[in-house]
Design an enzyme around this catalytic site. Sequence first.
Site, PDB file in Angstrom:
ATOM      1  N   GLU A  63     -13.947 -20.368  28.105  1.00 43.99           N
ATOM      2  CA  GLU A  63     -13.057 -21.219  28.909  1.00 43.99           C
ATOM      3  C   GLU A  63     -12.278 -20.409  29.932  1.00 43.99           C
ATOM      4  O   GLU A  63     -11.094 -20.643  30.185  1.00 43.99           O
ATOM      5  CB  GLU A  63     -12.125 -22.026  27.995  1.00 43.99           C
ATOM      6  CG  GLU A  63     -12.890 -23.017  27.141  1.00 43.99           C
ATOM      7  CD  GLU A  63     -12.011 -24.080  26.542  1.00 43.99           C
ATOM      8  OE1 GLU A  63     -11.196 -24.657  27.295  1.00 43.99           O
ATOM      9  OE2 GLU A  63     -12.131 -24.332  25.342  1.00 43.99           O
TER      10      GLU A  63
ATOM     11  N   ILE B 103      -3.899  -0.524  10.557  1.00 45.61           N
ATOM     12  CA  ILE B 103      -2.903  -0.439   9.487  1.00 45.61           C
ATOM     13  C   ILE B 103      -3.582  -0.447   8.119  1.00 45.61           C
ATOM     14  O   ILE B 103      -3.172   0.281   7.199  1.00 45.61           O
ATOM     15  CB  ILE B 103      -1.881  -1.587   9.616  1.00 45.61           C
ATOM     16  CG1 ILE B 103      -0.989  -1.349  10.848  1.00 45.61           C
ATOM     17  CG2 ILE B 103      -1.036  -1.720   8.356  1.00 45.61           C
ATOM     18  CD1 ILE B 103      -0.098  -2.511  11.204  1.00 45.61           C
TER      19      ILE B 103
ATOM     20  N   ARG C 274       0.839  -1.192   0.000  1.00 42.93           N
ATOM     21  CA  ARG C 274       0.000   0.000   0.000  1.00 42.93           C
ATOM     22  C   ARG C 274       0.884   1.255   0.000  1.00 42.93           C
ATOM     23  O   ARG C 274       1.736   1.418   0.881  1.00 42.93           O
ATOM     24  CB  ARG C 274      -0.894  -0.007   1.238  1.00 42.93           C
ATOM     25  CG  ARG C 274      -1.691   1.280   1.482  1.00 42.93           C
ATOM     26  CD  ARG C 274      -2.749   1.503   0.440  1.00 42.93           C
ATOM     27  NE  ARG C 274      -3.673   2.568   0.862  1.00 42.93           N
ATOM     28  CZ  ARG C 274      -4.614   3.083   0.086  1.00 42.93           C
ATOM     29  NH1 ARG C 274      -4.760   2.633  -1.160  1.00 42.93           N
ATOM     30  NH2 ARG C 274      -5.409   4.028   0.554  1.00 42.93           N
TER      31      ARG C 274
END
Length: 408
Positions: A388, A362, A292
């Site tokens: 859990e 990002i 990018r």
Amino acid sequence: MAEFTMELNDEQKEVRDWLHGFAADVIRPAAAEWDEREETPWPVIQEAAKVGIYSLDFYAQQYFDATGLGIPMTMEELFWGDAGIALSIVGTGLAAVGVLANGTEEQIGTWIPQMYGDANDVKVAAFCSSEPDAGSDVASMRTRAVYDEAKDEWVINGTKTWATNGGIANVHVVVAVVDPELGSKGHASFIVPPNTPGLSQGQKFKKHGIRASHTAEVILDNVRVPGSCLLGGKEKLDERLARARERAKKGGERVKNAAMATFEASRPAVGAMAVGTARAAYEVALDYAKTREQFGRPIIDNQGVAFQLADMRTQIDAARLLVWRASWMAINGKQFTAAEGSMSKLFASETAKKVTAQAIQILGGNGYTREYPVERMHRDAAIYTIFEGTSEIQRLVIARTLSGMPIR
């Protein structure tokens, strides 16, 4: 005893690469579809069964790996593919661990194969512990199991919630109160065989994440199971309850209950799931940052982005090491004297939430859309700090273990 190592052997590397290939080629391409459908991905589970990933033999090999790294390695690779589908594939394992932790050899040999079925007739299993008013507070459990001595049967009544595969399972493992006066020490685990009258599915939950995994209530209305379905057998239960009563009179040492024994054994595995999801998000963010461009250069050229990625990778590797340490300790019979199992789950689950959020940041606006997988990964990661044992409960366990004090 296997030496502790941070290097997988050749056989483990081969298994890891095989799992990674399945996750990349089968799980990932199906992830977005089943997340949107919010249904159990039976075709993917069947593919896993066909190649041998969804099978008793495979999980037994990984579970009994002398290094302890077989299960965390498996979890990390499958959850790297997609958390929702992976949980549908491995969710049966929690019920299997419940039987392994508490059952006799005969019970293990009888019931665990029925949890998986075969490639032509895939089955799943469910572990049922949480209740509407008893999640972290297991002492508040209300589901009761009463022994009918004349018929050698247990009669179970109650409602379970947040059960993975609840209601659609072939075999349910149910934790119930057998002696209310003993609180959490008066619990036992029971097998509810297929097609047992009185067991039904209640509400199916529409979830924020892991949407390809079926989560529902399980209603038990005068469910009768044979005496042989009490995990460990009645003689062992009577002995355990007698010890608990004696210790209660003396104010002596604590006794683990059936649900906690299962969760303690599985916490490092949940940590490994979180590591897999975090790693997947980190890899997407890294690739995106290198390709990018903004202001004429890749965004990874900016320290603000590069340093985030450095922190993400550091946290992932640290989480993996905590998981591996706890897994090695567990398989080699070393006591968690500093609550190392809870440490591994706590740090890994918090890391997954943080890393997936950073990945969205990002990617910017793209990360917030469903065109990119980090949005789904961020939703999926939220569950690791909840199921859990929440992060708060893990911290409580760690603090109690380190201090020896009944911190509340």
